[in-house]
Design a protein around this motif. Sequence first.
Motif, PDB file in Angstrom:
ATOM      1  N   THR A 158       0.829  -1.209   0.000  1.00 45.13           N
ATOM      2  CA  THR A 158       0.000   0.000   0.000  1.00 45.13           C
ATOM      3  C   THR A 158       0.860   1.255   0.000  1.00 45.13           C
ATOM      4  OG1 THR A 158      -1.743  -1.180   1.210  1.00 45.13           O
ATOM      5  CG2 THR A 158      -1.830   1.227   1.224  1.00 45.13           C
ATOM      6  N   MET A 159       1.914   1.259   0.820  1.00 40.92           N
ATOM      7  CA  MET A 159       2.810   2.414   0.873  1.00 40.92           C
ATOM      8  C   MET A 159       3.516   2.623  -0.467  1.00 40.92           C
ATOM      9  SD  MET A 159       4.461   1.966   4.690  1.00 40.92           S
ATOM     10  CE  MET A 159       5.588   3.335   4.429  1.00 40.92           C
ATOM     11  N   PHE A 160       3.940   1.528  -1.100  1.00 40.93           N
ATOM     12  CA  PHE A 160       4.610   1.637  -2.397  1.00 40.93           C
ATOM     13  C   PHE A 160       3.668   2.225  -3.442  1.00 40.93           C
ATOM     14  CE2 PHE A 160       5.472  -0.197  -6.587  1.00 40.93           C
ATOM     15  CZ  PHE A 160       6.766   0.268  -6.802  1.00 40.93           C
ATOM     16  N   VAL A 161       2.420   1.723  -3.466  1.00 41.80           N
ATOM     17  CA  VAL A 161       1.438   2.232  -4.432  1.00 41.80           C
ATOM     18  C   VAL A 161       1.164   3.704  -4.180  1.00 41.80           C
ATOM     19  CG1 VAL A 161      -0.964   2.053  -5.192  1.00 41.80           C
ATOM     20  CG2 VAL A 161       0.379  -0.020  -4.807  1.00 41.80           C
ATOM     21  N   TRP A 162       1.034   4.083  -2.901  1.00 39.77           N
ATOM     22  CA  TRP A 162       0.790   5.489  -2.566  1.00 39.77           C
ATOM     23  C   TRP A 162       1.963   6.362  -2.999  1.00 39.77           C
ATOM     24  CZ3 TRP A 162       3.296   8.973   0.682  1.00 39.77           C
ATOM     25  CH2 TRP A 162       2.604  10.153   0.961  1.00 39.77           C
ATOM     26  N   PHE A 163       3.192   5.906  -2.729  1.00 43.22           N
ATOM     27  CA  PHE A 163       4.384   6.663  -3.110  1.00 43.22           C
ATOM     28  C   PHE A 163       4.470   6.797  -4.628  1.00 43.22           C
ATOM     29  CE2 PHE A 163       8.971   6.831  -4.120  1.00 43.22           C
ATOM     30  CZ  PHE A 163       9.303   7.994  -3.438  1.00 43.22           C
ATOM     31  N   PHE A 164       4.162   5.718  -5.348  1.00 42.74           N
ATOM     32  CA  PHE A 164       4.193   5.752  -6.808  1.00 42.74           C
ATOM     33  C   PHE A 164       3.176   6.754  -7.349  1.00 42.74           C
ATOM     34  CE2 PHE A 164       2.527   4.138 -10.878  1.00 42.74           C
ATOM     35  CZ  PHE A 164       3.692   4.172 -11.641  1.00 42.74           C
ATOM     36  N   MET A 165       1.975   6.789  -6.753  1.00 43.96           N
ATOM     37  CA  MET A 165       0.948   7.731  -7.199  1.00 43.96           C
ATOM     38  C   MET A 165       1.374   9.170  -6.949  1.00 43.96           C
ATOM     39  SD  MET A 165      -2.524   5.744  -5.985  1.00 43.96           S
ATOM     40  CE  MET A 165      -3.578   7.089  -6.532  1.00 43.96           C
ATOM     41  N   VAL A 166       2.050   9.414  -5.813  1.00 47.57           N
ATOM     42  CA  VAL A 166       2.539  10.767  -5.519  1.00 47.57           C
ATOM     43  C   VAL A 166       3.574  11.191  -6.556  1.00 47.57           C
ATOM     44  CG1 VAL A 166       3.855  12.150  -3.873  1.00 47.57           C
ATOM     45  CG2 VAL A 166       2.031  10.659  -3.058  1.00 47.57           C
ATOM     46  N   ILE A 167       4.510  10.284  -6.893  1.00 49.15           N
ATOM     47  CA  ILE A 167       5.534  10.597  -7.890  1.00 49.15           C
ATOM     48  C   ILE A 167       4.895  10.899  -9.245  1.00 49.15           C
ATOM     49  CG2 ILE A 167       7.493   9.661  -9.177  1.00 49.15           C
ATOM     50  CD1 ILE A 167       8.156  10.437  -6.320  1.00 49.15           C
ATOM     51  N   VAL A 168       3.922  10.069  -9.642  1.00 52.39           N
ATOM     52  CA  VAL A 168       3.239  10.291 -10.921  1.00 52.39           C
ATOM     53  C   VAL A 168       2.540  11.646 -10.931  1.00 52.39           C
ATOM     54  CG1 VAL A 168       1.334   9.483 -12.375  1.00 52.39           C
ATOM     55  CG2 VAL A 168       2.962   7.845 -11.432  1.00 52.39           C
ATOM     56  N   TYR A 169       1.902  11.995  -9.817  1.00 51.47           N
ATOM     57  CA  TYR A 169       1.202  13.278  -9.746  1.00 51.47           C
ATOM     58  C   TYR A 169       2.180  14.445  -9.845  1.00 51.47           C
ATOM     59  CZ  TYR A 169      -1.375  17.238  -7.882  1.00 51.47           C
ATOM     60  OH  TYR A 169      -1.931  18.477  -7.712  1.00 51.47           O
ATOM     61  N   VAL A 170       3.320  14.341  -9.144  1.00 46.59           N
ATOM     62  CA  VAL A 170       4.311  15.422  -9.180  1.00 46.59           C
ATOM     63  C   VAL A 170       4.855  15.602 -10.596  1.00 46.59           C
ATOM     64  CG1 VAL A 170       6.602  16.111  -8.387  1.00 46.59           C
ATOM     65  CG2 VAL A 170       4.947  15.207  -6.753  1.00 46.59           C
ATOM     66  N   VAL A 171       5.190  14.484 -11.265  1.00 45.37           N
ATOM     67  CA  VAL A 171       5.694  14.560 -12.641  1.00 45.37           C
ATOM     68  C   VAL A 171       4.649  15.181 -13.557  1.00 45.37           C
ATOM     69  CG1 VAL A 171       6.425  13.179 -14.625  1.00 45.37           C
ATOM     70  CG2 VAL A 171       7.291  12.632 -12.344  1.00 45.37           C
ATOM     71  N   TYR A 172       3.407  14.760 -13.410  1.00 48.09           N
ATOM     72  CA  TYR A 172       2.321  15.313 -14.233  1.00 48.09           C
ATOM     73  C   TYR A 172       2.153  16.808 -13.976  1.00 48.09           C
ATOM     74  CZ  TYR A 172      -2.461  16.281 -15.756  1.00 48.09           C
ATOM     75  OH  TYR A 172      -3.567  16.840 -16.339  1.00 48.09           O
ATOM     76  N   TYR A 173       2.208  17.198 -12.697  1.00 43.52           N
ATOM     77  CA  TYR A 173       2.037  18.612 -12.337  1.00 43.52           C
ATOM     78  C   TYR A 173       3.153  19.464 -12.928  1.00 43.52           C
ATOM     79  CZ  TYR A 173       1.568  22.769  -9.398  1.00 43.52           C
ATOM     80  OH  TYR A 173       1.429  24.058  -8.954  1.00 43.52           O
ATOM     81  N   VAL A 174       4.409  18.982 -12.836  1.00 43.99           N
ATOM     82  CA  VAL A 174       5.548  19.738 -13.372  1.00 43.99           C
ATOM     83  C   VAL A 174       5.429  19.877 -14.883  1.00 43.99           C
ATOM     84  CG1 VAL A 174       8.046  19.676 -13.731  1.00 43.99           C
ATOM     85  CG2 VAL A 174       7.097  19.137 -11.482  1.00 43.99           C
ATOM     86  N   ARG A 175       5.084  18.788 -15.565  1.00 41.38           N
ATOM     87  CA  ARG A 175       4.968  18.848 -17.022  1.00 41.38           C
ATOM     88  C   ARG A 175       3.835  19.765 -17.461  1.00 41.38           C
ATOM     89  NH1 ARG A 175       6.034  12.627 -19.171  1.00 41.38           N
ATOM     90  NH2 ARG A 175       8.255  12.561 -18.591  1.00 41.38           N
ATOM     91  N   GLN A 176       2.734  19.743 -16.737  1.00 43.71           N
ATOM     92  CA  GLN A 176       1.624  20.624 -17.071  1.00 43.71           C
ATOM     93  C   GLN A 176       2.028  22.084 -16.921  1.00 43.71           C
ATOM     94  OE1 GLN A 176      -0.600  18.689 -18.914  1.00 43.71           O
ATOM     95  NE2 GLN A 176      -2.149  19.955 -17.907  1.00 43.71           N
ATOM     96  N   ASN A 177       2.773  22.391 -15.863  1.00 39.05           N
ATOM     97  CA  ASN A 177       3.223  23.768 -15.651  1.00 39.05           C
ATOM     98  C   ASN A 177       4.224  24.193 -16.720  1.00 39.05           C
ATOM     99  OD1 ASN A 177       2.409  25.239 -12.882  1.00 39.05           O
ATOM    100  ND2 ASN A 177       2.313  23.036 -12.606  1.00 39.05           N
ATOM    101  N   GLN A 178       5.113  23.269 -17.115  1.00 43.42           N
ATOM    102  CA  GLN A 178       6.061  23.589 -18.174  1.00 43.42           C
ATOM    103  C   GLN A 178       5.339  23.856 -19.491  1.00 43.42           C
ATOM    104  OE1 GLN A 178       8.675  20.202 -18.116  1.00 43.42           O
ATOM    105  NE2 GLN A 178      10.086  21.136 -16.630  1.00 43.42           N
ATOM    106  N   ALA A 179       4.358  23.041 -19.809  1.00 46.84           N
ATOM    107  CA  ALA A 179       3.596  23.235 -21.040  1.00 46.84           C
ATOM    108  C   ALA A 179       2.835  24.555 -21.004  1.00 46.84           C
ATOM    109  CB  ALA A 179       2.631  22.068 -21.243  1.00 46.84           C
ATOM    110  N   GLU A 180       2.272  24.883 -19.852  1.00 46.01           N
ATOM    111  CA  GLU A 180       1.542  26.146 -19.712  1.00 46.01           C
ATOM    112  C   GLU A 180       2.482  27.332 -19.862  1.00 46.01           C
ATOM    113  OE1 GLU A 180      -1.792  28.461 -19.350  1.00 46.01           O
ATOM    114  OE2 GLU A 180      -1.686  26.268 -19.463  1.00 46.01           O
ATOM    115  N   ALA A 181       3.683  27.208 -19.297  1.00 49.84           N
ATOM    116  CA  ALA A 181       4.662  28.296 -19.414  1.00 49.84           C
ATOM    117  C   ALA A 181       5.091  28.488 -20.868  1.00 49.84           C
ATOM    118  CB  ALA A 181       5.870  27.991 -18.535  1.00 49.84           C
ATOM    119  N   ARG A 182       5.287  27.386 -21.610  1.00 50.13           N
ATOM    120  CA  ARG A 182       5.666  27.494 -23.019  1.00 50.13           C
ATOM    121  C   ARG A 182       4.559  28.147 -23.839  1.00 50.13           C
ATOM    122  NH1 ARG A 182       8.094  22.333 -22.154  1.00 50.13           N
ATOM    123  NH2 ARG A 182       6.174  21.317 -22.862  1.00 50.13           N
ATOM    124  N   ARG A 183       3.319  27.765 -23.576  1.00 47.58           N
ATOM    125  CA  ARG A 183       2.201  28.368 -24.307  1.00 47.58           C
ATOM    126  C   ARG A 183       2.105  29.863 -24.029  1.00 47.58           C
ATOM    127  NH1 ARG A 183      -0.453  23.397 -23.033  1.00 47.58           N
ATOM    128  NH2 ARG A 183      -1.336  24.335 -21.144  1.00 47.58           N
TER     129      ARG A 183
END
Length: 208
Positions: A158-183
Motif C-alpha cells: 500500500t505504501m509503495f502504491v501510494w508513493f508511486f501515485m505521488v511521484i506520478v502526480y508530481v511529474v504530471y504537475y511539473v509537465r503541465q506547468n512547463q507546457a503552460e509556461a511554453r504556451r
Amino acid sequence: MPRNLSSYMIQTTPQCPDRCHCAWDTFTVVCSDAGLREIPERIPPETDLYLSDNRIDSLSTGALRNLGPKLPKTRLFHNPWHCDCTLQELMETLNLEAETVNEIICKSSVRGVGEGSRWEDPGSQGEHAGQPLAKLLDSGVNFCSLQRKTTDVAMLVTMFVWFFMVIVYVVYYVRQNQAEARRHLEYLKSLPSPRKTPTETDTLSTGF
C-alpha cells in the motif's frame, strides 16, 4: 443441579434461543443443523451446548465466556471453521474439553505471504484447510504470526502504491506547468511589437 445454574434459573426463566431445542431438566441446548452463523445468545452458564452442522466459521471474543469458567460439554464439529489468529487465541484461553478442540477442523485458514487473499480464489482455502486446529497448533503453526506477516506485506504494498501515485502526480504537475509556461511564452512572442510614440522633441526637429 449445578449451583450456578440453580441460581440462574431461580432468578429468571431461561429463554431458549431461536432455532434451538432446550431441555432445562438436563441443562442441554441443542442448536445442531440450525443454519447458525454465530453462537446463540442467552445461553445459561454450565449448559451443555450442541452446535454441530451449522455455518459457524469463527468465534467472537467472549462468545463462550458466559457459560462459566469451566465450560461444559460443547460440540462444534462439522462447521466451516476459518482458522486464524482470533480462533487460535480463543482456543488457548478457553477451558474447552480436548474432544471439543479436536472437533474444530479448518475449512479455510489465514493465508501466508504469497498465498493471496482469503476471498480471491474460493477454490483455494489455504494450505491448512482440512486439518484439525489442535494438531496444527501442536505442530508449531502460529496463525497470529502468519497474519502479522501478511498485514506487514499488505502495508508495504500500500505504501509503495501510494508513493508511486505521488511521484506520478508530481511529474504530471511539473509537465503541465512547463507546457503552460511554453504556451504563455509563445503567446507573448506572437503579440505585435508596440510602435514608438514620437516625442515632442522629435516633432520640433522635423519642423526645421
